[in-house]
Scaffold this motif. Structure first.
Motif, PDB file in Angstrom:
ATOM      1  N   GLU A  55      40.979  41.634  86.450  1.00  0.00           N
ATOM      2  CA  GLU A  55      39.880  41.224  85.573  1.00  0.00           C
ATOM      3  C   GLU A  55      39.736  42.231  84.456  1.00  0.00           C
ATOM      4  O   GLU A  55      39.711  43.436  84.714  1.00  0.00           O
ATOM      5  CB  GLU A  55      38.570  41.215  86.376  1.00  0.00           C
ATOM      6  N   CYS A  56      39.632  41.735  83.213  1.00  0.00           N
ATOM      7  CA  CYS A  56      39.390  42.637  82.085  1.00  0.00           C
ATOM      8  C   CYS A  56      38.053  43.361  82.328  1.00  0.00           C
ATOM      9  O   CYS A  56      37.060  42.741  82.674  1.00  0.00           O
ATOM     10  CB  CYS A  56      39.329  41.839  80.790  1.00  0.00           C
ATOM     11  N   ARG A  57      38.078  44.668  82.142  1.00  0.00           N
ATOM     12  CA  ARG A  57      36.888  45.471  82.417  1.00  0.00           C
ATOM     13  C   ARG A  57      35.739  45.125  81.464  1.00  0.00           C
ATOM     14  O   ARG A  57      34.569  45.306  81.772  1.00  0.00           O
ATOM     15  CB  ARG A  57      37.252  46.956  82.259  1.00  0.00           C
ATOM     16  N   GLN A  58      36.120  44.580  80.297  1.00  0.00           N
ATOM     17  CA  GLN A  58      35.124  44.309  79.274  1.00  0.00           C
ATOM     18  C   GLN A  58      34.562  42.884  79.349  1.00  0.00           C
ATOM     19  O   GLN A  58      33.353  42.699  79.371  1.00  0.00           O
ATOM     20  CB  GLN A  58      35.784  44.539  77.915  1.00  0.00           C
ATOM     21  N   CYS A  59      35.465  41.891  79.424  1.00  0.00           N
ATOM     22  CA  CYS A  59      34.992  40.502  79.334  1.00  0.00           C
ATOM     23  C   CYS A  59      35.160  39.724  80.634  1.00  0.00           C
ATOM     24  O   CYS A  59      34.684  38.601  80.745  1.00  0.00           O
ATOM     25  CB  CYS A  59      35.711  39.768  78.200  1.00  0.00           C
ATOM     26  N   HIS A  60      35.870  40.288  81.605  1.00  0.00           N
ATOM     27  CA  HIS A  60      36.110  39.665  82.915  1.00  0.00           C
ATOM     28  C   HIS A  60      37.057  38.486  82.889  1.00  0.00           C
ATOM     29  O   HIS A  60      37.107  37.710  83.847  1.00  0.00           O
ATOM     30  CB  HIS A  60      34.789  39.275  83.597  1.00  0.00           C
ATOM     31  N   ILE A  67      42.079  46.296  79.801  1.00  0.00           N
ATOM     32  CA  ILE A  67      41.412  45.530  78.748  1.00  0.00           C
ATOM     33  C   ILE A  67      42.361  44.421  78.289  1.00  0.00           C
ATOM     34  O   ILE A  67      43.534  44.671  78.028  1.00  0.00           O
ATOM     35  CB  ILE A  67      41.065  46.450  77.542  1.00  0.00           C
ATOM     36  N   CYS A  68      41.831  43.195  78.184  1.00  0.00           N
ATOM     37  CA  CYS A  68      42.680  42.031  77.895  1.00  0.00           C
ATOM     38  C   CYS A  68      43.084  41.977  76.413  1.00  0.00           C
ATOM     39  O   CYS A  68      42.470  42.645  75.574  1.00  0.00           O
ATOM     40  CB  CYS A  68      41.954  40.745  78.289  1.00  0.00           C
ATOM     41  N   PRO A  69      44.101  41.173  76.082  1.00  0.00           N
ATOM     42  CA  PRO A  69      44.562  41.094  74.682  1.00  0.00           C
ATOM     43  C   PRO A  69      43.466  40.650  73.706  1.00  0.00           C
ATOM     44  O   PRO A  69      43.424  41.131  72.574  1.00  0.00           O
ATOM     45  CB  PRO A  69      45.687  40.055  74.734  1.00  0.00           C
ATOM     46  N   ILE A  70      42.574  39.749  74.119  1.00  0.00           N
ATOM     47  CA  ILE A  70      41.524  39.285  73.190  1.00  0.00           C
ATOM     48  C   ILE A  70      40.551  40.421  72.890  1.00  0.00           C
ATOM     49  O   ILE A  70      40.175  40.649  71.741  1.00  0.00           O
ATOM     50  CB  ILE A  70      40.790  38.047  73.755  1.00  0.00           C
ATOM     51  N   CYS A  71      40.132  41.166  73.920  1.00  0.00           N
ATOM     52  CA  CYS A  71      39.219  42.295  73.680  1.00  0.00           C
ATOM     53  C   CYS A  71      39.890  43.378  72.835  1.00  0.00           C
ATOM     54  O   CYS A  71      39.218  44.106  72.112  1.00  0.00           O
ATOM     55  CB  CYS A  71      38.744  42.893  75.006  1.00  0.00           C
ATOM     56  N   GLN A  72      41.227  43.494  72.951  1.00  0.00           N
ATOM     57  CA  GLN A  72      41.941  44.523  72.183  1.00  0.00           C
ATOM     58  C   GLN A  72      42.232  44.097  70.753  1.00  0.00           C
ATOM     59  O   GLN A  72      42.560  44.932  69.913  1.00  0.00           O
ATOM     60  CB  GLN A  72      43.280  44.826  72.860  1.00  0.00           C
TER      61      GLN A  72
HETATM   62 ZN   LIG Z   1      38.654  41.135  77.781  1.00  0.00          ZN
END
Ligand SMILES: [Zn+2]
Length: 197
Positions: A55-60, A67-72
């Motif tokens: 799970e992305c730590r930021q958006c889940h 951290i997922c590609p969208i958050c990055q």
């Molecule tokens: Zn994310």
């Protein structure tokens, strides 16, 4: 029943959605008789995916890294945050190509009948996020079900003080839909949400 190992393979394949015993048997036979190398690769891919996708730590959302590609992605609009129930909702919205902001995955919706309360979703983290990362608009894209709408209402109450603009997805007539086939509630919403042409 061919062999115990074959039976186990057929049984395990049935954990996939829409795969019953007959389909599982066909898949197993196909893999064993014609696609052995692909089957081995599939097993390795599954092993890696199950162990390493997190799970992305930021958006889940799902992510290969913390951290997922969208958050990055620096090209996405930091001031726009879209709240969805599950990661599959992100895929649906992304495929529309109509959104360039960021996401936040709740992990489901409130459902007292199933014993799912606010503490079971990532609502506290969402509130903390909007408190510490000012945004212009929060889009509530929870489902058009009573649970989805209850969840949207709950979040609205929780973040109202920190977000200048809170919107939700429009409800109404689907593209290609004929009025005669719509239920009265959808038509009611479509009339309420009518827009200029
Ligand atoms: Zn994310």
């Amino acid at each position: 029943m061919l062999t115990p190992k074959f039976d186990q393979l057929v049984k395990d394949l049935q954990i996939l959605p829409s795969v019953g015993q007959k389909s599982a048997q066909r898949m197993a036979l196909q893999l064993l008789s014609k696609k052995r190398n692909e089957g081995i690769r599939l097993a390795q891919t599954l092993d890696i995916a199950m162990r390493e996708i997190q799970e992305c730590r930021q958006c889940h959302a799902f992510s290969d890294d913390e951290i997922c590609p969208i958050c990055q992605d620096l090209r996405r609009d930091d001031k726009l945050l879209c709240v969805v129930e599950t990661a599959s909702d992100i895929m649906a919205i992304e495929s529309s190509g109509a959104y360039r902001g960021r996401y936040f995955v709740l992990g489901g919706h409130l459902s007292p009948i199933d014993g799912i309360g606010a503490e079971d979703l990532h609502i506290d983290e969402l509130v903390m996020w909007v408190k510490s990362h000012p945004i212009d608009e929060l889009i509530l894209a929870t489902g058009a079900t009573s649970e989805g709408q209850t969840t949207a209402f709950f979040i609205h109450q929780a973040v109202n003080a920190y977000v200048p603009k809170i919107t939700k997805l429009a409800q109404g007539i689907p593209i290609g839909g004929e009025l005669g086939y719509l239920d009265s509630l959808t038509l009611h919403q479509a009339l309420n949400n009518r827009s200029f042409i």
